[in-house]
Design an enzyme around this catalytic site. Structure first.
Site, PDB file in Angstrom:
ATOM      1  N   TYR A 221       0.832  -1.196   0.000  1.00 22.50           N
ATOM      2  CA  TYR A 221       0.000   0.000   0.000  1.00 22.50           C
ATOM      3  C   TYR A 221       0.864   1.241   0.000  1.00 22.50           C
ATOM      4  CZ  TYR A 221       0.839   1.050   4.997  1.00 22.50           C
ATOM      5  OH  TYR A 221       1.400   1.381   6.203  1.00 22.50           O
TER       6      TYR A 221
ATOM      7  N   LYS B 165       6.352  -1.443   1.886  1.00 21.89           N
ATOM      8  CA  LYS B 165       5.149  -1.007   2.607  1.00 21.89           C
ATOM      9  C   LYS B 165       4.074  -2.074   2.425  1.00 21.89           C
ATOM     10  CE  LYS B 165       3.077   3.543   3.516  1.00 21.89           C
ATOM     11  NZ  LYS B 165       3.416   3.766   4.923  1.00 21.89           N
TER      12      LYS B 165
ATOM     13  N   GLU C  71      12.421   2.890  13.828  1.00 18.71           N
ATOM     14  CA  GLU C  71      11.406   3.889  13.462  1.00 18.71           C
ATOM     15  C   GLU C  71      10.250   3.763  14.445  1.00 18.71           C
ATOM     16  OE1 GLU C  71      10.225   3.069   9.384  1.00 18.71           O
ATOM     17  OE2 GLU C  71       9.934   0.957   9.799  1.00 18.71           O
TER      18      GLU C  71
ATOM     19  N   LEU D  48      11.188   2.052   6.789  1.00 22.86           N
ATOM     20  CA  LEU D  48      10.532   2.494   5.566  1.00 22.86           C
ATOM     21  C   LEU D  48      11.250   3.722   5.020  1.00 22.86           C
ATOM     22  CD1 LEU D  48       7.854   1.974   3.876  1.00 22.86           C
ATOM     23  CD2 LEU D  48       7.022   4.028   5.030  1.00 22.86           C
TER      24      LEU D  48
END
Lengths: 280, 280
Positions: free
Chosen positions: B33, B143, B175, B199
């Site tokens: 996504y 993702k 993260e 990411l």
């Protein structure tokens, strides 16, 4: 019927059923499942699978709005409506249906069931293995719907004409794309200990039971890819094919050196399966 | 409309749309996504998000049956139908609809889109952080829809009254549940290098651009939880809230020691955002 699906009280053919766009499985894979084989109208080791399913749900904080026996009754009620003698019986619970937002919503969870025909591999077929670095998360003890790494591993096996893909974290063998893996070496049965890197396989537990019943020592300890290559026998187990024998790894022969111990274990679990399912 | 969903050519309200039971997202979370904010009819940094989306799909071998500009046109066409001025624009591609089997089926992939109202946090609000060991898989550069660990982290934040949860692998900060995290120390902007543990955030890239435009040194290197606690400033960034300032970690104050560098960076990215969206 040729197959049967269920979603929160609705039944239908799997290929015709629809589920809400906002089920959290669609955005997060937010759910847990379990699955086993049914033969001759009996769902193999159903109580153990349902126990593991309740455990998976509890570990992720997914609330199950039914008892274990209510779930078992529903699975049996559905199984009776499917034509095939051998079936794959699968069920999952997703956390909720709610607008996309990471944190848990205050909404009920959803039960899904699928029953569809299955085929079992012959026990004497030697399966082919490939391997892949194990990049999975450290929740592998929970049977979740976050399965992309297993999909990639299964696809690698498919492309290479293999039956399963062995995951290893560095040199340590963990499990396969959808099976546990164990070895026999010098008469000892070795398999990865139960931790966050492997699923507590029901078939794995029955292999251990077979060893204990036959005085075969069990060593639940880490083993390496070199030990896998050098093993006397290699066993790949899942609830669909619960004592497969591996014959090659990346095309090179493996195992085949302790037929007697292997047959002692395989005969025991096959007998258990036949007895459970009422097969003469 | 108050919101708008899309699945393979069909449009509807998100809470009314249905998708096939056999979409592989339902069993494997098998899809990718991307998402961003839309303000004033403009989808923020849409080209960068679509580029990343195509990259995610390519890394998992999911085939996209449209061009980048066709996808952008469809997103804009849908955005025009939703009432709110500020929206969350989200799209995903799942591998296929096919009976459950791990390996890739020979079937087309599915496009999903959701557009729904969003709110942005004020830039001067100090957000609260909690932390959690990073047990995620090593495909965090992609993702994907395998997001259970992020769900668990976001839920931990929610329960503790925090806004985000910092992931760390051992002592190394990676993260957050749905944001990147960076620090300022001695005038230097530090953030985790791009690898399989984080990411490649679009907001992160724009923070780096802001530093370079203002002669603030950028150090894309690993930093620890101790360095986070000791940082002059802590920035949490995502495409929804792309330069948030953290004020506490587990209730203890963090940052607040280099307002000037922080404001130089924040003002630059806020100006960029305003310019992109035509806000005076």
């Amino acid at each position: 019927m040729k197959n049967l699906g269920y979603y929160n009280g609705k039944f239908g053919l799997l290929e015709e059923m629809m589920i809400p766009f906002n089920d959290r499985v669609c955005f997060f894979g937010d759910g847990v499942y379990d699955a086993t084989n049914a033969t001759n109208g009996k769902i193999l080791f159903i109580d153990e699978h349902i126990d593991r399913f309740f455990n998976s749900a509890g570990l992720l904080g997914i609330k199950l709005p039914y008892s274990k026996s209510e779930l078992a009754d529903l699975l049996y009620e559905m199984l009776a409506k499917v034509d095939s003698d051998i079936n794959f019986v699968y069920w999952q619970q997703t956390r909720a249906t709610s607008p996309r937002n990471h944190a848990f919503p205050d909404a009920p969870s959803n039960l899904w069931i699928m029953i569809k025909p299955a085929t079992l591999k012959p026990y004497d077929e030697l399966i082919k293995l490939t391997d892949m670095e194990d990049h999975r998360f450290e929740y592998c003890n929970i049977k979740t719907l976050n399965l992309i790494p297993s999909v990639l591993a299964a696809q690698k096996a498919e492309v290479e004409g293999c039956d399963e893909c062995v995951f290893h974290r560095g040199e340590i063998v963990t499990e396969c794309a959808h099976s546990n893996i164990s070895i026999i070496k010098d008469g000892i049965f070795k398999t990865h200990p139960l931790d966050h890197h492997v699923l507590p396989g029901i078939a794995r537990a029955h292999l251990i039971k077979a060893c204990k019943a036959n005085n075969i020592p069990v060593d639940e300890t880490l083993f390496t890819m070199d030990e896998l290559r050098d093993a006397d026998e290699v066993i790949v187990s899942s609830s669909s094919n619960f004592c497969m024998i591996a014959g090659t790894l990346n095309g090179a022969p493996i195992g085949g050196k302790d037929h007697q111990t292997l047959m002692t274990i395989q005969n025991y679990v096959v007998d258990e399966y036949h007895e459970y399912c009422g097969i003469k």
